[in-house]
Design an enzyme around this catalytic site. Structure first.
Site, PDB file in Angstrom:
ATOM      1  N   TYR A   1       0.801  -1.230   0.000  1.00  0.00           N
ATOM      2  CA  TYR A   1       0.000   0.000   0.000  1.00  0.00           C
ATOM      3  C   TYR A   1       0.836   1.284   0.000  1.00  0.00           C
ATOM      4  O   TYR A   1       0.277   2.375  -0.111  1.00  0.00           O
ATOM      5  CB  TYR A   1      -0.964  -0.009   1.201  1.00  0.00           C
ATOM      6  CG  TYR A   1      -1.942  -1.157   1.142  1.00  0.00           C
ATOM      7  CD1 TYR A   1      -2.913  -1.213   0.149  1.00  0.00           C
ATOM      8  CD2 TYR A   1      -1.889  -2.212   2.061  1.00  0.00           C
ATOM      9  CE1 TYR A   1      -3.805  -2.278   0.061  1.00  0.00           C
ATOM     10  CE2 TYR A   1      -2.772  -3.274   1.992  1.00  0.00           C
ATOM     11  CZ  TYR A   1      -3.727  -3.299   0.988  1.00  0.00           C
ATOM     12  OH  TYR A   1      -4.603  -4.354   0.904  1.00  0.00           O
TER      13      TYR A   1
ATOM     14  N   ASP B   1     -25.587  -2.097  -3.010  1.00  0.00           N
ATOM     15  CA  ASP B   1     -27.020  -1.758  -3.078  1.00  0.00           C
ATOM     16  C   ASP B   1     -27.268  -0.317  -2.645  1.00  0.00           C
ATOM     17  O   ASP B   1     -28.104   0.373  -3.236  1.00  0.00           O
ATOM     18  CB  ASP B   1     -27.844  -2.697  -2.182  1.00  0.00           C
ATOM     19  CG  ASP B   1     -28.078  -4.059  -2.815  1.00  0.00           C
ATOM     20  OD1 ASP B   1     -27.786  -4.232  -4.010  1.00  0.00           O
ATOM     21  OD2 ASP B   1     -28.557  -4.962  -2.095  1.00  0.00           O
TER      22      ASP B   1
ATOM     23  N   HIS C   1      -8.920   1.822  -5.495  1.00  0.00           N
ATOM     24  CA  HIS C   1      -8.070   0.933  -4.696  1.00  0.00           C
ATOM     25  C   HIS C   1      -6.640   1.435  -4.827  1.00  0.00           C
ATOM     26  O   HIS C   1      -6.177   1.714  -5.955  1.00  0.00           O
ATOM     27  CB  HIS C   1      -8.146  -0.517  -5.171  1.00  0.00           C
ATOM     28  CG  HIS C   1      -9.478  -1.144  -4.971  1.00  0.00           C
ATOM     29  ND1 HIS C   1      -9.987  -1.407  -3.717  1.00  0.00           N
ATOM     30  CD2 HIS C   1     -10.426  -1.519  -5.858  1.00  0.00           C
ATOM     31  CE1 HIS C   1     -11.185  -1.939  -3.845  1.00  0.00           C
ATOM     32  NE2 HIS C   1     -11.494  -2.018  -5.131  1.00  0.00           N
TER      33      HIS C   1
ATOM     34  N   SER D   1      -3.894  -0.289  -4.122  1.00  0.00           N
ATOM     35  CA  SER D   1      -3.042  -1.358  -4.691  1.00  0.00           C
ATOM     36  C   SER D   1      -3.607  -1.837  -6.025  1.00  0.00           C
ATOM     37  O   SER D   1      -4.738  -1.502  -6.389  1.00  0.00           O
ATOM     38  CB  SER D   1      -2.960  -2.527  -3.705  1.00  0.00           C
ATOM     39  OG  SER D   1      -4.249  -3.127  -3.561  1.00  0.00           O
TER      40      SER D   1
ATOM     41  N   ARG E   1      -9.888 -11.316  -4.249  1.00  0.00           N
ATOM     42  CA  ARG E   1     -10.060  -9.867  -4.440  1.00  0.00           C
ATOM     43  C   ARG E   1     -10.589  -9.540  -5.847  1.00  0.00           C
ATOM     44  O   ARG E   1     -10.729  -8.380  -6.212  1.00  0.00           O
ATOM     45  CB  ARG E   1      -8.733  -9.125  -4.230  1.00  0.00           C
ATOM     46  CG  ARG E   1      -8.235  -9.202  -2.802  1.00  0.00           C
ATOM     47  CD  ARG E   1      -6.977  -8.368  -2.599  1.00  0.00           C
ATOM     48  NE  ARG E   1      -6.221  -8.888  -1.486  1.00  0.00           N
ATOM     49  CZ  ARG E   1      -6.414  -8.537  -0.204  1.00  0.00           C
ATOM     50  NH1 ARG E   1      -7.304  -7.630   0.113  1.00  0.00           N
ATOM     51  NH2 ARG E   1      -5.693  -9.092   0.755  1.00  0.00           N
TER      52      ARG E   1
HETATM   53  C1  DQA Z   1      -7.692  -1.961  -1.020  1.00  0.00           C
HETATM   54  C2  DQA Z   1      -7.653  -3.351  -1.665  1.00  0.00           C
HETATM   55  C3  DQA Z   1      -8.499  -4.334  -0.876  1.00  0.00           C
HETATM   56  O1  DQA Z   1      -8.438  -5.620  -1.482  1.00  0.00           O
HETATM   57  C4  DQA Z   1      -7.995  -4.441   0.537  1.00  0.00           C
HETATM   58  O2  DQA Z   1      -8.825  -5.299   1.298  1.00  0.00           O
HETATM   59  C5  DQA Z   1      -7.822  -3.134   1.208  1.00  0.00           C
HETATM   60  C6  DQA Z   1      -7.309  -1.997   0.445  1.00  0.00           C
HETATM   61  C7  DQA Z   1      -6.744  -0.984  -1.727  1.00  0.00           C
HETATM   62  O3  DQA Z   1      -6.917   0.226  -1.538  1.00  0.00           O
HETATM   63  O4  DQA Z   1      -5.827  -1.403  -2.416  1.00  0.00           O
HETATM   64  O5  DQA Z   1      -8.019  -2.998   2.413  1.00  0.00           O
HETATM   65  O6  DQA Z   1      -8.998  -1.450  -1.164  1.00  0.00           O
END
Ligand code: DQA
Length: 146
Positions: free
Chosen positions: A22, A87, A100, A102, A111
């Site tokens: 991250y 929803d 996201h 990552s 994921r």
């Molecule tokens: C995330 C990606 C998700 O899979 C993960 O559970 C996170 C962070 C991201 O910002 O990359 O907590 O949302």
């Protein structure tokens, strides 16, 4: 314009959690970037974070009550599990961009389902905290061209 920036579980630990995935930029860095991006565009914004699914659903519903024009959401792990958040976004029908930090598409199989994406205009993934800036700019341009 009024944008709500919603962050899901563990996003408050950005800069401390799994920095190899991250990055080193902190939650506070991300908030500062969102606020600056909105200020430069003359957009009013509120940033929120919660570790609780129901609280995120409540914020989405409240966004409609409060007349928000756009939502930027990183629902974190709930992206992959929460039909309730999807929803709620569909129910309020506020234009939403999914973020996201990552590169979720290159990570684990669990994921690869993203329910939040299914209620969003687009997803920005793998651009670090800059993804929030891009999401705000995308929403701004989308709303201006509507
Ligand atoms: C995330 C990606 C998700 O899979 C993960 O559970 C996170 C962070 C991201 O910002 O990359 O907590 O949302």
């Amino acid at each position: 314009m009024k944008f709500l920036i919603i962050n899901g579980p563990n996003m408050n630990l950005l800069g401390k959690r799994e920095t190899n995935i991250y990055g080193n930029e902190t939650y506070k860095d991300m908030i500062i970037l969102c606020e600056k991006t909105c200020r430069d565009l003359d957009v009013f914004c509120i940033t929120t974070q919660s570790n609780h699914e129901g609280a995120i659903v409540d914020s989405i519903q409240q966004a409609a009550e409060d007349g928000f024009d756009g939502i930027v959401i990183n629902s974190a792990a709930y992206a992959h599990t929460s039909i309730a958040i999807m929803d709620a976004l569909k129910a309020v029908a506020i234009p939403t961009v999914n973020v996201h930090v990552s590169k979720v598409g290159e990570r684990e199989a669990f994921r690869q389902i993203d329910y939040t994406a299914m209620a969003s205009l687009c997803t920005i993934s793998g651009h670090g905290i800059n993804g929030y800036k891009e999401a705000i700019e995308y929403l701004y341009n989308y709303l201006n061209n509507k």
